[in-house]
Design an enzyme around this catalytic site. Structure first.
Site, mmCIF file in Angstrom:
data_model
loop_
_atom_site.group_PDB
_atom_site.id
_atom_site.type_symbol
_atom_site.label_atom_id
_atom_site.label_comp_id
_atom_site.label_asym_id
_atom_site.label_seq_id
_atom_site.Cartn_x
_atom_site.Cartn_y
_atom_site.Cartn_z
ATOM 1 N N HIS A 125 61.391 87.203 49.617
ATOM 2 C CA HIS A 125 60.407 86.782 50.614
ATOM 3 C C HIS A 125 61.121 85.915 51.653
ATOM 4 O O HIS A 125 61.042 84.683 51.614
ATOM 5 C CB HIS A 125 59.277 86.006 49.929
ATOM 6 C CG HIS A 125 58.046 85.844 50.766
ATOM 7 N ND1 HIS A 125 57.302 86.909 51.217
ATOM 8 C CD2 HIS A 125 57.414 84.726 51.220
ATOM 9 C CE1 HIS A 125 56.262 86.471 51.908
ATOM 10 N NE2 HIS A 125 56.324 85.145 51.937
ATOM 11 N N SER B 155 54.525 86.267 56.508
ATOM 12 C CA SER B 155 53.683 86.030 55.338
ATOM 13 C C SER B 155 52.238 85.793 55.782
ATOM 14 O O SER B 155 51.636 86.636 56.433
ATOM 15 C CB SER B 155 54.254 84.852 54.541
ATOM 16 O OG SER B 155 53.698 84.788 53.259
ATOM 17 N N ASP C 192 60.555 91.274 47.148
ATOM 18 C CA ASP C 192 59.629 90.180 47.467
ATOM 19 C C ASP C 192 58.746 89.847 46.269
ATOM 20 O O ASP C 192 57.937 90.676 45.841
ATOM 21 C CB ASP C 192 58.761 90.587 48.663
ATOM 22 C CG ASP C 192 58.002 89.418 49.267
ATOM 23 O OD1 ASP C 192 57.636 88.496 48.517
ATOM 24 O OD2 ASP C 192 57.779 89.433 50.482
#
Length: 238
Positions: free
Chosen positions: A202, A117, A171
């Site tokens: 995610h 991320s 996601d």
């Protein structure tokens, strides 16, 4: 630039290479420590894993709450108004970690930058601009930040470095379309991107862990057929 506090984990007494792995927004360096045992890396490829803790800072999109973050996020469209100052500060922190590893005897060409991320965005930001060739980048569930400046700032030494870029098709945090657009930008500029998508949100899945292990073996050496679980590790929090 002071070197970040971190968790260090070595899979052997004399590591032959280093993986600097950056966590996501609101997490800390401990977040990905358990994954090392799951990688099942070969015994003849002892690695040092460095999991730094991001600085604490207010995050606008989370009502200004203070949390560990590599940079601020101002709105849902995370790539539209980037926190350039924060991104570049974190890039500098990664550079300091690389310099520290070189001082410990690990050549830059034996260092992989990895991140999930936000951490993946910083891995791309730092790795593509680092002046010496590094071993590779693992960009997990992330996107390319400060795209407009890459053309003038990209390191010639890392124009051909291997990049593993993976993403979840479900996601909700970083849209798949943003990640795919980042991949296309990199490929258009000649970067070697190994792209993989998994049916997940995610997060990280078992198939991804296998692909990460194979990537590390490929870029750092060792035989993929010799992979076996490591029974012992050396853990150090700094």
């Amino acid at each position: 630039m002071s070197v970040l506090e971190r968790v260090e984990l070595s899979t052997g007494v004399q590591p032959a290479a280093t993986v600097i792995w950056l966590h996501g927004l609101g997490a800390d360096g401990w977040d990905f420590v358990p994954i090392v045992r799951e990688l099942g890396l070969p015994a003849e490829l002892p690695l040092r894993f460095i999991f730094p803790h991001a600085p604490e800072r207010p995050v606008t999109i989370n009502n200004g709450h203070v949390m560990r973050a590599w940079y601020d996020i101002a709105q849902q469209d995370i790539a539209r108004v980037p926190d350039e100052r924060g991104i570049r500060e974190s890039q500098g922190a990664v550079e300091a970690l690389i310099a520290e590893e070189k001082a410990r005897g690990i050549d830059a060409s034996r260092i992989v930058l990895a991140g999930f991320s936000q951490g993946g965005a910083i891995a791309l930001q730092a790795g593509l601009r680092h002046g010496e060739r590094i071993a590779g980048i693992m960009a997990l569930s992330t996107y390319l930040p400060l795209e407009a400046s890459l053309e003038t700032e990209a390191s010639v030494a890392n124009r051909r470095l291997p990049i593993l870029m993976v993403h979840g098709t479900q996601d909700p945090v970083i849209p798949l379309q943003l990640a795919e657009a980042s991949r296309q930008v990199l490929q258009h500029r000649g970067y070697q991107v190994d792209w993989k998508a998994y049916p997940m949100p995610h997060s990280v899945c078992a198939e991804e862990v296998t692909d990460i292990a194979e990537f590390l073996v490929e870029v750092l050496g060792g035989g993929a057929d010799d992979r076996e679980p490591r029974s012992s590790t050396i853990l150090l929090a700094r």
